[in-house]
Design an enzyme around this catalytic site. Structure first.
Site, PDB file in Angstrom:
ATOM      1  N   GLU A 102       0.823  -1.219   0.000  1.00  0.00           N
ATOM      2  CA  GLU A 102       0.000   0.000   0.000  1.00  0.00           C
ATOM      3  C   GLU A 102       0.855   1.267   0.000  1.00  0.00           C
ATOM      4  O   GLU A 102       0.643   2.185   0.781  1.00  0.00           O
ATOM      5  CB  GLU A 102      -0.982  -0.004   1.190  1.00  0.00           C
ATOM      6  CG  GLU A 102      -2.082  -1.035   1.004  1.00  0.00           C
ATOM      7  CD  GLU A 102      -3.205  -0.950   2.024  1.00  0.00           C
ATOM      8  OE1 GLU A 102      -3.198  -0.029   2.851  1.00  0.00           O
ATOM      9  OE2 GLU A 102      -4.080  -1.818   1.982  1.00  0.00           O
TER      10      GLU A 102
HETATM   11  C1  LIG Z   1       3.389  -9.176   0.259  1.00  0.00           C
HETATM   12  C2  LIG Z   1       2.826  -8.229  -0.716  1.00  0.00           C
HETATM   13  C3  LIG Z   1       1.455  -8.181  -0.938  1.00  0.00           C
HETATM   14  C4  LIG Z   1       0.934  -7.335  -1.912  1.00  0.00           C
HETATM   15  N1  LIG Z   1      -0.402  -7.380  -2.204  1.00  0.00           N
HETATM   16  C5  LIG Z   1      -0.856  -6.691  -3.280  1.00  0.00           C
HETATM   17  C6  LIG Z   1      -2.183  -6.869  -3.736  1.00  0.00           C
HETATM   18  O1  LIG Z   1      -2.968  -7.623  -3.154  1.00  0.00           O
HETATM   19  N2  LIG Z   1      -2.568  -6.201  -4.850  1.00  0.00           N
HETATM   20  C7  LIG Z   1      -1.740  -5.352  -5.518  1.00  0.00           C
HETATM   21  O2  LIG Z   1      -2.138  -4.793  -6.524  1.00  0.00           O
HETATM   22  N3  LIG Z   1      -0.474  -5.137  -5.090  1.00  0.00           N
HETATM   23  C8  LIG Z   1      -0.010  -5.793  -4.004  1.00  0.00           C
HETATM   24  N4  LIG Z   1       1.276  -5.606  -3.586  1.00  0.00           N
HETATM   25  C9  LIG Z   1       2.103  -4.552  -4.215  1.00  0.00           C
HETATM   26  C10 LIG Z   1       2.467  -3.444  -3.207  1.00  0.00           C
HETATM   27  O3  LIG Z   1       1.287  -2.838  -2.737  1.00  0.00           O
HETATM   28  C11 LIG Z   1       3.420  -2.379  -3.739  1.00  0.00           C
HETATM   29  O4  LIG Z   1       2.752  -1.459  -4.491  1.00  0.00           O
HETATM   30  C12 LIG Z   1       4.489  -2.873  -4.583  1.00  0.00           C
HETATM   31  O5  LIG Z   1       5.116  -3.957  -3.953  1.00  0.00           O
HETATM   32  C13 LIG Z   1       5.533  -1.791  -4.822  1.00  0.00           C
HETATM   33  O6  LIG Z   1       6.280  -2.162  -5.928  1.00  0.00           O
HETATM   34  P1  LIG Z   1       7.722  -2.849  -5.858  1.00  0.00           P
HETATM   35  O7  LIG Z   1       7.741  -3.780  -4.711  1.00  0.00           O
HETATM   36  O8  LIG Z   1       7.968  -3.369  -7.196  1.00  0.00           O
HETATM   37  O9  LIG Z   1       8.694  -1.668  -5.515  1.00  0.00           O
HETATM   38  P2  LIG Z   1       9.291  -0.620  -6.543  1.00  0.00           P
HETATM   39  O10 LIG Z   1       8.198   0.180  -7.126  1.00  0.00           O
HETATM   40  O11 LIG Z   1      10.241  -1.290  -7.452  1.00  0.00           O
HETATM   41  O12 LIG Z   1      10.093   0.322  -5.560  1.00  0.00           O
HETATM   42  C14 LIG Z   1      11.408  -0.008  -5.113  1.00  0.00           C
HETATM   43  C15 LIG Z   1      11.844   1.034  -4.110  1.00  0.00           C
HETATM   44  O13 LIG Z   1      11.840   2.321  -4.705  1.00  0.00           O
HETATM   45  C16 LIG Z   1      11.128   3.226  -3.909  1.00  0.00           C
HETATM   46  N5  LIG Z   1      10.538   4.246  -4.772  1.00  0.00           N
HETATM   47  C17 LIG Z   1       9.788   4.053  -5.878  1.00  0.00           C
HETATM   48  N6  LIG Z   1       9.449   5.237  -6.410  1.00  0.00           N
HETATM   49  C18 LIG Z   1       9.995   6.191  -5.620  1.00  0.00           C
HETATM   50  C19 LIG Z   1      10.003   7.612  -5.619  1.00  0.00           C
HETATM   51  N7  LIG Z   1       9.371   8.312  -6.546  1.00  0.00           N
HETATM   52  N8  LIG Z   1      10.663   8.235  -4.650  1.00  0.00           N
HETATM   53  C20 LIG Z   1      11.319   7.538  -3.706  1.00  0.00           C
HETATM   54  N9  LIG Z   1      11.353   6.208  -3.649  1.00  0.00           N
HETATM   55  C21 LIG Z   1      10.688   5.554  -4.585  1.00  0.00           C
HETATM   56  C22 LIG Z   1      10.098   2.397  -3.174  1.00  0.00           C
HETATM   57  O14 LIG Z   1       9.709   3.025  -1.965  1.00  0.00           O
HETATM   58  C23 LIG Z   1      10.895   1.130  -2.920  1.00  0.00           C
HETATM   59  O15 LIG Z   1      11.660   1.291  -1.763  1.00  0.00           O
HETATM   60  C24 LIG Z   1       1.798  -6.452  -2.625  1.00  0.00           C
HETATM   61  C25 LIG Z   1       3.170  -6.473  -2.363  1.00  0.00           C
HETATM   62  C26 LIG Z   1       3.686  -7.347  -1.428  1.00  0.00           C
HETATM   63  C27 LIG Z   1       5.170  -7.354  -1.216  1.00  0.00           C
END
Ligand SMILES: Cc1cc2nc3c(=O)[nH]c(=O)nc-3n(C[C@H](O)[C@H](O)[C@H](O)COP(=O)(O)OP(=O)(O)OC[C@H]3O[C@@H](n4cnc5c(N)ncnc54)[C@H](O)[C@@H]3O)c2cc1C
Length: 824
Positions: free
Chosen positions: A503
Site C-alpha cells: 500500500e
Molecule cells: C506481500 C505483498 C502483498 C501485496 N499485495 C498486493 C495486492 O494484493 N494487490 C496489488 O495490486 N499489489 C499488491 N502488492 C504490491 C504493493 O502494494 C506495492 O505497491 C508494490 O510492492 C511496490 O512495488 P515494488 O515492490 O515493485 O517496488 P518498486 O516500485 O520497485 O520500488 C522499489 C523502491 O523504490 C522506492 N521508490 C519508488 N518510487 C519512488 C520515488 N518516486 N521516490 C522515492 N522512492 C521511490 C520504493 O519506496 C521502494 O523502496 C503487494 C506487495 C507485497 C510485497
C-alpha cells in the site's frame, strides 16, 4: 538612546501584532498610533515627516483595495501563475481524493487544541467487543505459527473455514448484505489483535485484504445495484474469495504505469454476441490471488474501433473477473518473507468478458484511478497501521517478560542499562503505534477520508513496528535467531518488510506522499490559491487571490513571529489545552507547528515546483508534520485512557523522541535549502537560541523499561488487546507471562541463592543443582524449594530453543521454486 528604545518598541509591537495575527487594519491603526506617540514626543519635524511618509507609502496601497488589487495583487497573481507547480492528472486525482483532518491544524502554525480535545473517543460496541473476545481469540487459538510457516505453508483448513463462517472478510460490508458493518475502529482493533498473535504475519493479511481496498470496498462505493446484490452477500458469507490486482512487474510504486489492457470489442458471452473487452494482464504480488474466486483487476481500457465513442484511450478501469473463466490464470504462489499467506501472480491473454463486469458498469470506464485513490485513504488508515501495532504490542509484552526471566551475570538482563535502552524504545514506540492507530481509525469513523494522515500512519507505524521487531530480536538474541516452535519473535521480524512494502512502499510514502500531498492539501492557503489562479474568470480570480494572498502573508508573518518568540520561550505561555500535565507538550507543538508553517512557505517560495523533486527536503518537512501528528495522537490517547499519572512517562518519551526528530528535520531542511539567505533567515527565526529538544533521558528510559517489565494496569494499558492463549499456557506469550510473574514473585529467594553461591555456602555450578543444594542446606523451606523448582522449570521452558534432525531441515530445501510461466 531614546531612538534605540523606540526602535525596540516598534519591533516588539510589530512582533506582538504578527504573533496574535491581528487584521491588516488593526495592525495599521496600532502602528499609526505608535508612530504618532513617537513623533509627538521624541522626533524632530524632519525625521517625523520622513517616518510618516514611509508609513503612508506602505499602509495606503495595502489598505486601499482600489490601489492594492490592480497594482499589487495582479502582478503577483501573474507571477504566481508562472511559477505554479504543474500537476499531472494522476497527482491531481490523488490531491482531490480524501479530506484534510487534524494534520491540517499542524500546518496552521497555531493548532486548535480545543478541537483535538473535543474529538469523541474511539469506542467499541458490545457486539464488536464480543467479536474480539470470541471469534478473534478463537481464530488465533487455531493458528499454530510453526506449522503454518514451516510445515504446511498455509493456514489449517479449519482456520479458513472459521474465517469464512465468522465473517472475518465482511467487517466493512453493511448488515443489509449480511456483513458485520463494524466501525473502522473495531475493524482496526481486530487486525491489531490478530497482529499481536504469533501467526499474525500470516493471518493478518488474509483477514485484512478483503476488508481493505478491493472488490467489496469498490462495489460498495461504485458498484451497480445488480453487482452489489450479487457479490456483497456472497463475499460476506465467504462464498466468494476476493483479491485485487493492480501491481504488475513493470508497475510497482508507479502503479499508474500498468501495461495491462482491456480492448473494447464484440464477442460471445453465454451463447450471445455482446459488447465486451479482451483483457490482457500480468499481475504479481496479489494477496489471496492463488485461491481467489473473483479477481478485481485494474487495467487501461482502449477502444481502437470506436465501439463506445470517439475516444480511443479511455483510462484506468476496474473490473471483477470470476477466476473460473477460461484463460484466467491463478493458483501459483509467492512466498512472502516467511509469512506464507496466500499471495501470487495472475495473468491472462485476450480473455473476453462483457462490459457489465466493469465495477459500476460502463459509466465507470476510465474512473479506476479516481476510485482507487478515493478508497485508498480509508484502507490505508486501518490495515497496515493496525497489523504493525499489534506486532509492536505483542513484542513489547514478550520482550518485557523475557528481560525479567532471562538471567546473565546472576541478574535478570532487564537490569542492564543497555537492555533498558532497547526496552525503552520498544515501550515508547509501542505506545506511539497504538496512539496513532487509534487516532487515525477514529478519523475514518468521524467521516474523514484522511489521505495525508493515513500516509503518515502507514509509514510511521509500520516503521516503528519494524524498529520494535529489531530491538526485540536484539534483546532475545540467540533465542530469537533459532527458528522453531519455541521462538515467538523471529517471524514478526522476518515479516515486518511486508508491511513496509505494501500500500505504498515506505521510502516512496515518506519522500513523495506525506509532504508532497500534505504541503498542498493541508496548507491553509496554497490549494485555494492554485484554484483561484486557475479560475478562468479573471475578475473572480483576482478577487479570490487578493483575499487569499494577504491572508497567506499574514499567516507567514504570524508563523515567523511565533517561531521567534516561542524559539526563545520554548512555547511558554502559549495555548496549552485542559490537562496540566500535558501543557509542556502542547506548548512545544505550538512552536513546531509555527516552524513548519514558516519553513514550508520558505521552501515553497524559494524552490517552487522543484520542491516535489527535492525528496530529501520534502521528506524532512514530512517528518516534522508526521511527528507532530504522532505527538498529538499520543496526548489524545493519554486523556482517552483516563489520564493515569503512571502513563505519563510513556507520553513524555514519545513526545521527546518526536520533538528531537522534529528539530533535527527542521535543521536538516535549513541546512540543505539552496537559497542561503532564506536559510539564514529561517535559522534565525526558528532556532534563535539553537536547537532545544533533547532525546529522552536515560532516567526516563529506565522508567519505561521498568514499566514494560512490571505486570499491572500500566503495562496492560500499554499493550491493549494483546493475544494471550487461554488454553496453551505452556507456549508463547502465555508461558512468558507465567515465567515473568514467577520470577518476580520469587526474586527474594533468587537473591538468597545468589548470595549463598557467592559466599560459598553453596558450591554447585549448575542452577538446578544450586536449588537442590539450597534445599539440602535448609536455606529454603520445603514450600520455597518447591517454588524454586517450579520457577526453574518455567525459566528453562522460556529460554529453551529447538533443534532438529538434519533430515527435517532438508524438507524445505528440496522443493525447487520456479517463476510463473508468464514471467519467464
Ligand atoms: C506481500 C505483498 C502483498 C501485496 N499485495 C498486493 C495486492 O494484493 N494487490 C496489488 O495490486 N499489489 C499488491 N502488492 C504490491 C504493493 O502494494 C506495492 O505497491 C508494490 O510492492 C511496490 O512495488 P515494488 O515492490 O515493485 O517496488 P518498486 O516500485 O520497485 O520500488 C522499489 C523502491 O523504490 C522506492 N521508490 C519508488 N518510487 C519512488 C520515488 N518516486 N521516490 C522515492 N522512492 C521511490 C520504493 O519506496 C521502494 O523502496 C503487494 C506487495 C507485497 C510485497
Amino acid at each position: 538612546m531614546l531612538a534605540i528604545a523606540w526602535i525596540v518598541v516598534f519591533i516588539a509591537v510589530f512582533i506582538a501584532l504578527a504573533y496574535h495575527r491581528v487584521s491588516l487594519k488593526i495592525a495599521t491603526a496600532a502602528i499609526g498610533v505608535l508612530l504618532a506617540l513617537c513623533t509627538l514626543t521624541s522626533t524632530g519635524f524632519g525625521l517625523g515627516l520622513f517616518l510618516w511618509l514611509v508609513f503612508a507609502a506602505v499602509a495606503i496601497p495595502l489598505n486601499v483595495t482600489a490601489i492594492r488589487k490592480p497594482y499589487i495583487t495582479r502582478p503577483i497573481l501573474d507571477l504566481f501563475r508562472e511559477v505554479l507547480p504543474t500537476l499531472s492528472a494522476t497527482e491531481r486525482t490523488a490531491l482531490d481524493a480524501g479530506t484534510v483532518w487534524w494534520e491540517g491544524e499542524m500546518f496552521s502554525g497555531a493548532p486548535n487544541w480545543n478541537r483535538l480535545e473535543q474529538l469523541p473517543p474511539a469506542e467499541l460496541s458490545d457486539e464488536e467487543q464480543a467479536f474480539l473476545d470470541g471469534p478473534v481469540q478463537q481464530l488465533l487459538d487455531l493458528c499454530d505459527e510453526w506449522k503454518i510457516t514451516h510445515e504446511d505453508g498455509d493456514l489449517p483448513p479449519e482456520a479458513w473455514r472459521f474465517i469464512k463462517d465468522n465473517k472475518f472478510w465482511a467487517m466493512i460490508i453493511p448488515k443489509q448484505y449480511g456483513g458485520l458493518e463494524f466501525s473502522a475502529y473495531a475493524h482496526s482493533c481486530v487486525l491489531s489483535k490478530v497482529g499481536s498473535g504469533p501467526a499474525g504475519g500470516t493471518v493478518g493479511p488474509i483477514v485484512a485484504v478483503p476488508n481493505s481496498l478491493g472488490p467489496a470496498e469498490l462495489l460498495m462505493h461504485y458498484g451497480t445495484d445488480e453487482q452489489k446484490d450479487h457479490y456483497l452477500p456472497r463475499l460476506a458469507a465467504g462464498e466468494e474469495i476476493p483479491c485485487f490486482g493492480l501491481t504488475s512487474p513493470h508497475a510497482g510504486s508507479d502503479a499508474g504505469a500498468i501495461p495491462d489492457q482491456g480492448i473494447v470489442c464484440k464477442g460471445e458471452w453465454n451463447g450471445e454476441q455482446v459488447l465486451g473487452m479482451k483483457l490482457t494482464w500480468d499481475k504479481r504480488y496479489i494477496t489471496l490471488a492463488p485461491i481467489a474466486t473473483v479477481l478485481g483487476l485494474a487495467f487501461k481500457m482502449y477502444d481502437p474501433d470506436g465501439l463506445l465513442g470517439e475516444t480511443t484511450e479511455l483510462g484506468v478501469t476496474c473490473a471483477l473477473v470470476p477466476t473460473d473463466i477460461e484463460g484466467v490464470n491463478t493458483g501459483r504462489r509467492h512466498y512472502p518473507a516467511s509469512a506464507p499467506f496466500q499471495n501470487g501472480p495472475t495473468w491472462g491473454d485476450d480473455v473476453f468478458v462483457p462490459l457489465s463486469f466493469i465495477i459500476g458498469g460502463q459509466d465507470m470506464i476510465g474512473q479506476g484511478w479516481r476510485m482507487l485513490m478515493e478508497c485508498l485513504s480509508v484502507g490505508r488508515s486501518i490495515s497496515l497501521p493496525s497489523g504493525s501495532t499489534g506486532d509492536a504490542i505483542g513484542n513489547a509484552r514478550l520482550t518485557g517478560a523475557y528481560a525479567v526471566v532471562r538471567r546473565q551475570f546472576n541478574v535478570s538482563i532487564g537490569a542492564f542499562e543497555g537492555i533498558q535502552e532497547a526496552l525503552a524504545r520498544i515501550g515508547g514506540k509501542a505506545y506511539a503505534c497504538e496512539s496513532v492507530r487509534r487516532f487515525t481509525a477514529n478519523a475514518v469513523d468521524l467521516g474523514e477520508k484522511p489521505s495525508v494522515a493515513s500516509a503518515i500512519a502507514k509509514y510511521h507505524v509500520t516503521t516503528m513496528g519494524q524498529q520494535v521487531a529489531k530491538d526485540t530480536m536484539d534483546v532475545h538474541a540467540g533465542k530469537a535467531v533459532m527458528l522453531g516452535p519455541s521462538n515467538p519473535v523471529a517471524r514478526s521480524f522476518q515479516a515486518a518488510p511486508v508491511n513496509i512494502t505494501v500500500e505504498g512502499a515506505n521510502i516512496l510514502t515518506r519522500s513523495m506522499m506525506i509532504y508532497g500531498q500534505g504541503a498542498i492539501r493541508c496548507h491553509p492557503y496554497v490549494l485555494d490559491e492554485i484554484e483561484a489562479a486557475n479560475n478562468e474568470d479573471k475578475s473572480a480570480a483576482l478577487d479570490d487571490f487578493d483575499d487569499l494572498f494577504y491572508g497567506h502573508i499574514g499567516h507567514d508573518f504570524a508563523a515567523a513571529a511565533r517561531s521567534l518568540v516561542m524559539g526563545i520561550t520554548g512555547g511558554l505561555g502559549s495555548a496549552g489545552g485542559k490537562t496540566d500535565a500535558l501543557k509542556p507538550y502542547y506548548q512545544a507543538m505550538n512552536r513546531y507547528s509555527a516552524n513548519l508553517a514558516l519553513l514550508s512557505d520558505i521552501a515553497m517560495a524559494t524552490l517552487g515546483g522543484s520542491l516535489k523533486f527535492r525528496e530529501s527536503i520534502s521528506a524532512r518537512l514530512g517528518d516534522v508534520l508526521s511527528n507532530l501528528y504522532i505527538a498529538s495522537a499520543t496526548v489524545k490517547r493519554f486523556v482517552e485512557d483516563g489520564a493515569h499519572a503512571d502513563d505519563l512517562p510513556l507520553v513524555q518519551w514519545v513526545c521527546e523522541d518526536a520533538f528531537a526528530t522534529v528539530e533535527s528535520a527542521l535543521a536538516g531542511v535549513i541546512r540543505h535549502l539552496p537559497n542561503r539567505p532564506a536559510a539564514w533567515l529561517a535559522s534565525l527565526l526558528i532556532f534563535p537560541l539553537g536547537l532545544h529538544a533533547r532525546v529522552p533521558s536515560d532516567e526516563l528510559g529506565r522508567r519505561i523499561a521498568a514499566l514494560v517489565q512490571q505486570p499491572g494496569a500500566t503495562r496492560d494499558r500499554l499493550t491493549p488487546r494483546c493475544y494471550i492463549s487461554a488454553d496453551k499456557k505452556d507456549e508463547g506469550l502465555a508461558l512468558f507471562e507465567r515465567a515473568m510473574i514467577a520470577t518476580l514473585d520469587n526474586a527474594e529467594l533468587q537473591k538468597k541463592l545468589v548470595k549463598a553461591c557467592k559466599d560459598g555456602t553453596i558450591t554447585a555450578d549448575h542452577p538446578a543443582e544450586q536449588i537442590e543444594a539450597a534445599g539440602k542446606a535448609e536455606l529454603f523451606t520445603a514450600e520455597e524449594l518447591r517454588r524454586m523448582r517450579d520457577l526453574y522449570a518455567l525459566q528453562m521452558a522460556v529460554i529453551r530453543v529447538d533443534d532438529f534432525d538434519p533430515e527435517e531441515l532438508k524438507s524445505v530445501a528440496k522443493k525447487k521454486p520456479a517463476a510463473s510461466p508468464k514471467s519467464v
